[in-house]
Design an enzyme around this catalytic site. Structure first.
Site, PDB file in Angstrom:
ATOM      1  N   ILE A   8      48.289  46.188  31.385  1.00 27.63           N
ATOM      2  CA  ILE A   8      47.842  45.190  32.458  1.00 27.63           C
ATOM      3  C   ILE A   8      48.084  43.959  31.841  1.00 27.63           C
ATOM      4  O   ILE A   8      47.561  43.547  30.473  1.00 27.63           O
ATOM      5  CB  ILE A   8      46.465  45.370  32.811  1.00 27.63           C
ATOM      6  CG1 ILE A   8      46.288  46.690  33.300  1.00 27.63           C
ATOM      7  CG2 ILE A   8      46.041  44.486  33.674  1.00 27.63           C
ATOM      8  CD1 ILE A   8      44.808  47.341  33.567  1.00 27.63           C
ATOM      9  N   GLY A  10      47.364  39.575  31.721  1.00 19.81           N
ATOM     10  CA  GLY A  10      46.308  38.476  32.046  1.00 19.81           C
ATOM     11  C   GLY A  10      45.075  39.142  31.990  1.00 19.81           C
ATOM     12  O   GLY A  10      44.113  39.008  32.763  1.00 19.81           O
ATOM     13  N   SER A  13      40.292  37.301  31.508  1.00 16.90           N
ATOM     14  CA  SER A  13      39.359  36.964  32.360  1.00 16.90           C
ATOM     15  C   SER A  13      39.735  37.418  33.853  1.00 16.90           C
ATOM     16  O   SER A  13      41.009  37.977  33.843  1.00 16.90           O
ATOM     17  CB  SER A  13      39.080  35.442  32.445  1.00 16.90           C
ATOM     18  OG  SER A  13      40.238  34.822  32.817  1.00 16.90           O
ATOM     19  N   SER A 141      49.556  37.454  46.165  1.00 22.11           N
ATOM     20  CA  SER A 141      48.706  36.678  46.824  1.00 22.11           C
ATOM     21  C   SER A 141      49.122  36.595  48.353  1.00 22.11           C
ATOM     22  O   SER A 141      50.208  36.651  48.775  1.00 22.11           O
ATOM     23  CB  SER A 141      48.781  35.127  46.213  1.00 22.11           C
ATOM     24  OG  SER A 141      48.071  34.352  47.072  1.00 22.11           O
ATOM     25  N   TYR A 154      52.593  26.826  43.830  1.00 24.23           N
ATOM     26  CA  TYR A 154      52.035  27.931  43.700  1.00 24.23           C
ATOM     27  C   TYR A 154      52.610  28.929  44.803  1.00 24.23           C
ATOM     28  O   TYR A 154      52.958  30.208  44.391  1.00 24.23           O
ATOM     29  CB  TYR A 154      50.641  27.848  43.724  1.00 24.23           C
ATOM     30  CG  TYR A 154      49.831  29.295  43.406  1.00 24.23           C
ATOM     31  CD1 TYR A 154      49.681  30.055  42.215  1.00 24.23           C
ATOM     32  CD2 TYR A 154      49.407  29.994  44.320  1.00 24.23           C
ATOM     33  CE1 TYR A 154      49.214  31.163  41.938  1.00 24.23           C
ATOM     34  CE2 TYR A 154      48.781  31.093  44.357  1.00 24.23           C
ATOM     35  CZ  TYR A 154      48.445  31.982  43.156  1.00 24.23           C
ATOM     36  OH  TYR A 154      48.041  32.979  42.895  1.00 24.23           O
TER      37      TYR A 154
END
EC number: 1.1.1.300
Length: 316
Positions: A8, A10, A13, A141, A154
């Site tokens: 995984i 990132g 946090s 997203s 983004y």
């Protein structure tokens, strides 16, 4: 079922941290998690959350998705380079008028969000192809489906990810690989707080007065309210992601937030693409009071639902 190696990215946090901990603490011990981050100086929150799983079902490693040598070194450090599940989660955000953003800032977003995934796959995909097994999971997203005001760059990075994965998914089938896009809406994390804080500090002098006013008094003003009303927790997204990883036939796309689904459905309701743009325009500029009231109503319903649930728990 043999224990699966999960890498995984990132994990310092947010969603990455929550997912790494959830999988490492799996009661059936189905996963060995390699939780990676660009800067190991930020590993303490993950170490604390992992608790006694650290060094057992969870190992922390350095990996920078913008550095091919860093990716290779990390993959080489894993026994037999075997990665059964890759979760591409590392990313960065950028909001605001494009007149106030430098091309270098835009390139950094694309380099992290899109080319970061490409670099990972260039290193990991050939091994998966040889084994004819593996699951590639990308934290995308809803903005990879539908652009949102002042999220131009983004959204562009996530659109790139979605198009890339649609093409790759066809090839993946030939090698018996699985590929899944996890598409959260608003998620309340340190990632989002930093994006908001950077937006608040943005120098708007390069924008015209009307655009600057729009960003400050419409977008930023509603930012927190949208997250309070529609936002999920990182743990919630992590739970959705684990279910997709464990699914016998995981879907190509999975949206984690049913409250946001009506927004993205607009994209498919009109082949011309005019419907979602027209509706978002009217929501923001013509019916802003109704939009704000609707967000407050949703927030109230969610609060009452949680309160009712809490009250239903047995007393300690």
């Amino acid at each position: 079922m043999a224990r699966r190696n999960v890498l995984i990215t990132g994990c310092s946090s947010g969603i990455g941290l929550a997912l790494a901990v959830k999988m490492a603490k799996d009661e059936q011990k189905r996963f060995k998690v390699y939780a990676t981050m660009r800067n190991l100086a930020k590993k303490e929150p993950l170490e604390e959350a992992a608790g006694d799983r650290l060094g057992k079902t969870l190992e922390i490693k350095q990996l920078d998705v913008c550095d091919e040598l860093s990716i290779k070194a990390c993959v080489n450090s894993i026994p037999d380079r075997r990665i059964d599940v890759l979760v591409s989660n590392a990313g960065m955000g950028l909001i605001g008028p494009i007149e106030c953003q430098t091309i270098e800032e835009m390139k950094t977003v694309m380099d992290t969000n899109f080319f970061g995934l490409v670099r990972l796959l260039k290193e990991i995909l050939p091994d998966m192809k040889k084994r004819k097994s593996g699951h590639i999971v990308i934290i995308s997203s809803v903005m990879g489906i539908q652009g949102i005001l002042f999220n131009d760059v983004y959204a562009a990075s996530k659109f790139a990810v979605e198009g890339f994965c649609e093409s790759l998914a066809i090839q993946a089938l030939k090698f018996k690989l699985q590929l899944s896009l996890i598409e959260p809406g608003p998620v309340v994390t340190e990632f989002e707080r930093k994006v908001f804080e950077d937006g608040m500090k943005m120098d708007l002098s390069a924008a015209d007065a009307e655009t600057a006013e729009m960003f400050t008094n419409i977008y930023l003003k509603n930012y927190k309210q949208i997250f309070q009303s529609l936002g999920q927790s990182a743990e919630d997204v992590a739970e959705h992601t684990v279910k997709i990883i464990l699914a016998e036939n995981p879907p190509f796309r999975h949206q984690t937030n049913t409250l946001y689904t009506p927004m993205t459905t607009l994209k498919y309701a009109d082949p011309n693409g005019d419907l979602p743009i027209d509706i978002f325009y009217k929501m923001v500029f013509q019916h802003d009071k109704i939009f704000s009231a609707s967000l407050n109503f949703i927030k109230l319903l969610r609060w009452r639902s949680r309160k009712s649930f809490d009250l239903g728990k047995p007393s300690q």
